[in-house]
Write a protein that holds these residues in place. Structure first.
Motif, PDB file in Angstrom:
ATOM      1  N   VAL A 101      -9.706  92.649  20.200  1.00  0.00           N
ATOM      2  CA  VAL A 101      -9.690  93.322  20.867  1.00  0.00           C
ATOM      3  C   VAL A 101      -9.016  92.624  22.291  1.00  0.00           C
ATOM      4  CG1 VAL A 101     -11.985  93.667  22.225  1.00  0.00           C
ATOM      5  CG2 VAL A 101     -10.350  95.660  22.255  1.00  0.00           C
ATOM      6  N   TRP A 102      -9.261  91.158  22.593  1.00  0.00           N
ATOM      7  CA  TRP A 102      -8.943  90.766  24.124  1.00  0.00           C
ATOM      8  C   TRP A 102      -7.475  90.020  23.642  1.00  0.00           C
ATOM      9  CZ3 TRP A 102     -11.790  90.651  28.140  1.00  0.00           C
ATOM     10  CH2 TRP A 102     -13.620  91.198  28.149  1.00  0.00           C
ATOM     11  N   ILE A 103      -7.368  90.167  22.732  1.00  0.00           N
ATOM     12  CA  ILE A 103      -6.003  89.692  22.522  1.00  0.00           C
ATOM     13  C   ILE A 103      -4.786  90.531  22.498  1.00  0.00           C
ATOM     14  CG2 ILE A 103      -4.344  88.293  20.583  1.00  0.00           C
ATOM     15  CD1 ILE A 103      -6.864  86.759  21.336  1.00  0.00           C
ATOM     16  N   TRP A 104      -4.708  90.839  23.908  1.00  0.00           N
ATOM     17  CA  TRP A 104      -3.541  92.516  23.793  1.00  0.00           C
ATOM     18  C   TRP A 104      -2.499  91.647  23.954  1.00  0.00           C
ATOM     19  CZ3 TRP A 104      -1.043  91.306  28.514  1.00  0.00           C
ATOM     20  CH2 TRP A 104      -1.786  90.505  29.134  1.00  0.00           C
ATOM     21  N   LEU A 105      -2.009  90.664  23.312  1.00  0.00           N
ATOM     22  CA  LEU A 105      -0.239  90.117  23.476  1.00  0.00           C
ATOM     23  C   LEU A 105      -0.395  89.145  22.115  1.00  0.00           C
ATOM     24  CD1 LEU A 105       1.181  88.948  27.325  1.00  0.00           C
ATOM     25  CD2 LEU A 105       1.719  91.059  25.536  1.00  0.00           C
ATOM     26  N   ASP A 106       0.528  89.004  21.478  1.00  0.00           N
ATOM     27  CA  ASP A 106       1.295  87.851  20.901  1.00  0.00           C
ATOM     28  C   ASP A 106       0.081  87.035  20.418  1.00  0.00           C
ATOM     29  OD1 ASP A 106       1.816  86.211  18.376  1.00  0.00           O
ATOM     30  OD2 ASP A 106       3.764  86.677  18.864  1.00  0.00           O
ATOM     31  N   GLY A 107      -0.230  86.174  19.949  1.00  0.00           N
ATOM     32  CA  GLY A 107      -1.985  86.119  20.454  1.00  0.00           C
ATOM     33  C   GLY A 107      -0.851  84.152  19.918  1.00  0.00           C
ATOM     34  N   ARG A 108      -0.089  84.084  19.723  1.00  0.00           N
ATOM     35  CA  ARG A 108       0.354  82.605  19.421  1.00  0.00           C
ATOM     36  C   ARG A 108       0.898  82.484  20.887  1.00  0.00           C
ATOM     37  NH1 ARG A 108       4.801  83.359  15.164  1.00  0.00           N
ATOM     38  NH2 ARG A 108       5.463  85.329  15.898  1.00  0.00           N
ATOM     39  N   TRP A 109       0.994  83.299  21.742  1.00  0.00           N
ATOM     40  CA  TRP A 109       1.617  83.286  22.923  1.00  0.00           C
ATOM     41  C   TRP A 109       0.403  83.207  24.308  1.00  0.00           C
ATOM     42  CZ3 TRP A 109       6.830  82.203  25.700  1.00  0.00           C
ATOM     43  CH2 TRP A 109       6.933  82.770  24.996  1.00  0.00           C
ATOM     44  N   MET A 110       0.022  83.655  23.638  1.00  0.00           N
ATOM     45  CA  MET A 110      -1.675  83.515  24.315  1.00  0.00           C
ATOM     46  C   MET A 110      -2.516  82.573  24.624  1.00  0.00           C
ATOM     47  SD  MET A 110      -3.139  87.624  24.267  1.00  0.00           S
ATOM     48  CE  MET A 110      -4.623  86.918  25.560  1.00  0.00           C
ATOM     49  N   LEU A 111      -2.043  81.585  22.873  1.00  0.00           N
ATOM     50  CA  LEU A 111      -2.328  80.534  22.942  1.00  0.00           C
ATOM     51  C   LEU A 111      -2.116  78.903  23.622  1.00  0.00           C
ATOM     52  CD1 LEU A 111      -4.743  78.552  21.586  1.00  0.00           C
ATOM     53  CD2 LEU A 111      -3.566  78.807  19.418  1.00  0.00           C
ATOM     54  N   ALA A 112      -0.559  79.647  23.281  1.00  0.00           N
ATOM     55  CA  ALA A 112      -0.114  78.403  24.286  1.00  0.00           C
ATOM     56  C   ALA A 112      -0.424  78.475  25.547  1.00  0.00           C
ATOM     57  CB  ALA A 112       1.511  78.925  23.994  1.00  0.00           C
ATOM     58  N   TRP A 113      -0.071  79.686  26.394  1.00  0.00           N
ATOM     59  CA  TRP A 113      -0.283  79.605  28.298  1.00  0.00           C
ATOM     60  C   TRP A 113      -2.202  79.006  27.875  1.00  0.00           C
ATOM     61  CZ3 TRP A 113       1.449  85.284  27.895  1.00  0.00           C
ATOM     62  CH2 TRP A 113       2.636  85.698  27.836  1.00  0.00           C
ATOM     63  N   TRP A 114      -2.355  79.510  27.643  1.00  0.00           N
ATOM     64  CA  TRP A 114      -4.162  79.393  27.672  1.00  0.00           C
ATOM     65  C   TRP A 114      -4.097  77.496  27.863  1.00  0.00           C
ATOM     66  CZ3 TRP A 114      -8.964  79.078  29.706  1.00  0.00           C
ATOM     67  CH2 TRP A 114      -9.284  78.628  29.443  1.00  0.00           C
ATOM     68  N   PHE A 162      -0.100  77.294  13.901  1.00  0.00           N
ATOM     69  CA  PHE A 162      -0.187  76.003  14.995  1.00  0.00           C
ATOM     70  C   PHE A 162       0.792  75.878  15.513  1.00  0.00           C
ATOM     71  CE2 PHE A 162      -0.488  72.053  14.497  1.00  0.00           C
ATOM     72  CZ  PHE A 162      -1.228  71.109  15.916  1.00  0.00           C
ATOM     73  N   LEU A 163       1.865  75.609  14.957  1.00  0.00           N
ATOM     74  CA  LEU A 163       2.940  74.561  15.174  1.00  0.00           C
ATOM     75  C   LEU A 163       3.879  75.636  16.026  1.00  0.00           C
ATOM     76  CD1 LEU A 163       4.018  73.620  11.726  1.00  0.00           C
ATOM     77  CD2 LEU A 163       3.077  71.617  13.753  1.00  0.00           C
ATOM     78  N   ASP A 164       4.051  76.920  15.842  1.00  0.00           N
ATOM     79  CA  ASP A 164       4.525  77.907  17.047  1.00  0.00           C
ATOM     80  C   ASP A 164       3.891  78.302  18.372  1.00  0.00           C
ATOM     81  OD1 ASP A 164       6.693  78.545  15.036  1.00  0.00           O
ATOM     82  OD2 ASP A 164       5.742  80.270  14.742  1.00  0.00           O
ATOM     83  N   ALA A 165       2.226  77.881  18.195  1.00  0.00           N
ATOM     84  CA  ALA A 165       1.131  78.184  19.760  1.00  0.00           C
ATOM     85  C   ALA A 165       1.987  76.357  19.805  1.00  0.00           C
ATOM     86  CB  ALA A 165       0.124  78.180  19.327  1.00  0.00           C
ATOM     87  N   THR A 166       1.600  75.609  19.900  1.00  0.00           N
ATOM     88  CA  THR A 166       2.192  74.321  20.509  1.00  0.00           C
ATOM     89  C   THR A 166       3.428  74.351  20.627  1.00  0.00           C
ATOM     90  OG1 THR A 166       0.482  72.952  17.994  1.00  0.00           O
ATOM     91  CG2 THR A 166       1.780  71.944  19.912  1.00  0.00           C
ATOM     92  N   ALA A 167       4.278  73.833  19.903  1.00  0.00           N
ATOM     93  CA  ALA A 167       5.612  74.859  20.301  1.00  0.00           C
ATOM     94  C   ALA A 167       5.964  75.154  21.563  1.00  0.00           C
ATOM     95  CB  ALA A 167       6.772  74.866  19.729  1.00  0.00           C
ATOM     96  N   ILE A 168       5.229  76.624  21.337  1.00  0.00           N
ATOM     97  CA  ILE A 168       5.568  77.352  22.698  1.00  0.00           C
ATOM     98  C   ILE A 168       5.060  77.048  24.204  1.00  0.00           C
ATOM     99  CG2 ILE A 168       5.067  79.844  23.965  1.00  0.00           C
ATOM    100  CD1 ILE A 168       4.915  80.827  20.901  1.00  0.00           C
ATOM    101  N   GLY A 169       3.879  76.090  23.578  1.00  0.00           N
ATOM    102  CA  GLY A 169       2.666  75.393  24.993  1.00  0.00           C
ATOM    103  C   GLY A 169       4.086  74.721  25.513  1.00  0.00           C
ATOM    104  N   ALA A 170       4.147  73.218  24.684  1.00  0.00           N
ATOM    105  CA  ALA A 170       5.137  72.472  25.016  1.00  0.00           C
ATOM    106  C   ALA A 170       6.007  72.522  26.265  1.00  0.00           C
ATOM    107  CB  ALA A 170       5.575  71.790  24.086  1.00  0.00           C
ATOM    108  N   SER A 171       7.044  74.215  24.836  1.00  0.00           N
ATOM    109  CA  SER A 171       7.665  74.721  26.376  1.00  0.00           C
ATOM    110  C   SER A 171       8.111  74.800  28.019  1.00  0.00           C
ATOM    111  CB  SER A 171       8.814  75.769  25.161  1.00  0.00           C
ATOM    112  OG  SER A 171       9.051  75.206  24.061  1.00  0.00           O
ATOM    113  N   CYS A 172       6.571  75.714  27.444  1.00  0.00           N
ATOM    114  CA  CYS A 172       5.818  76.582  29.076  1.00  0.00           C
ATOM    115  C   CYS A 172       5.908  75.459  30.115  1.00  0.00           C
ATOM    116  CB  CYS A 172       4.682  76.995  29.170  1.00  0.00           C
ATOM    117  SG  CYS A 172       4.892  78.632  28.535  1.00  0.00           S
TER     118      CYS A 172
END
Length: 198
Positions: A101-114, A162-172
């Motif tokens: 319930v805490w994941i209110w956006l795309d989980g990959r994006w929220m994980l990447a920002w975190w 996992f690869l998507d979240a890591t790539a988004i985090g690096a892009s951020c």
């Protein structure tokens, strides 16, 4: 579509390293790393009972190699910060699994920002932040896979999620550093104390 962010990031990285960076050994290593990551992303291997994507192994090996090459005492600092980020990664994934319930956006994006936020708290330099992100994400993925092994024995270590979240985090991190760079450039050109620039 899983893997889209990963492929976009690493193809962009390869293009920048190949056509825009100066011809140095670091540029060659970066271009080869990007190509190997792209070519190994869809390949998996089975080590004992663990299913692992080859790109996960490539990312972890390259990150460890880069960390060891740093100045004396830096590898210890990197190991400690990556361990902290690993627990942050595993905690987020387990929270998303048991209380979604805490994941209110795309989980990959929220994980990447975190992950990007935590790596910024540990390091000041962009290279160190990216390295901490890669190492910590790999370790966190291993901790998460070990935690859910009984519930999901077929879980693939280093999947496209996992690869998507890591790539988004690096892009951020890269986007934030770009914004910070241009802000500093504008600050230097701004007139001081109401005086006019000649």
């Amino acid at each position: 579509m899983e893997g889209m962010y990963f492929y976009f990031f690493f193809w962009s990285l390869w293009l920048v390293a190949t056509f825009f960076m100066k011809k140095t050994a670091a540029r060659t290593k970066l271009a080869v790393f990007a190509l190997v990551m792209i070519s190994s992303a869809s390949l998996t291997a089975e080590v004992g009972r663990i299913h692992m994507a080859l790109s996960f192994f490539v990312l972890f090996f390259f990150s460890c190699y880069t960390a060891v090459e740093q100045k004396p005492c830096r590898p210890l600092l990197m190991a400690l910060s990556a361990s902290g980020l690993a627990f942050a990664y595993a905690a987020f994934r387990l929270l998303a699994l048991f209380d979604p319930v805490w994941i209110w956006l795309d989980g990959r994006w929220m994980l990447a920002w975190w992950l990007a936020l935590v790596s910024c708290l540990f390091h000041r330099r962009l290279a160190a932040r990216l390295l901490c992100l890669a190492l910590g994400s790999c370790q966190g993925e291993a901790v998460y896979a070990a935690a859910i092994h009984r519930m999901a024995p077929d879980y693939v270590l280093g999947s496209f999620s996992f690869l998507d979240a890591t790539a988004i985090g690096a892009s951020c991190l890269l986007a934030w550093e770009t914004i910070r760079f241009f802000a500093l450039q504008l600050e230097e050109k701004r007139p001081v104390g109401g005086t006019r620039q000649p």
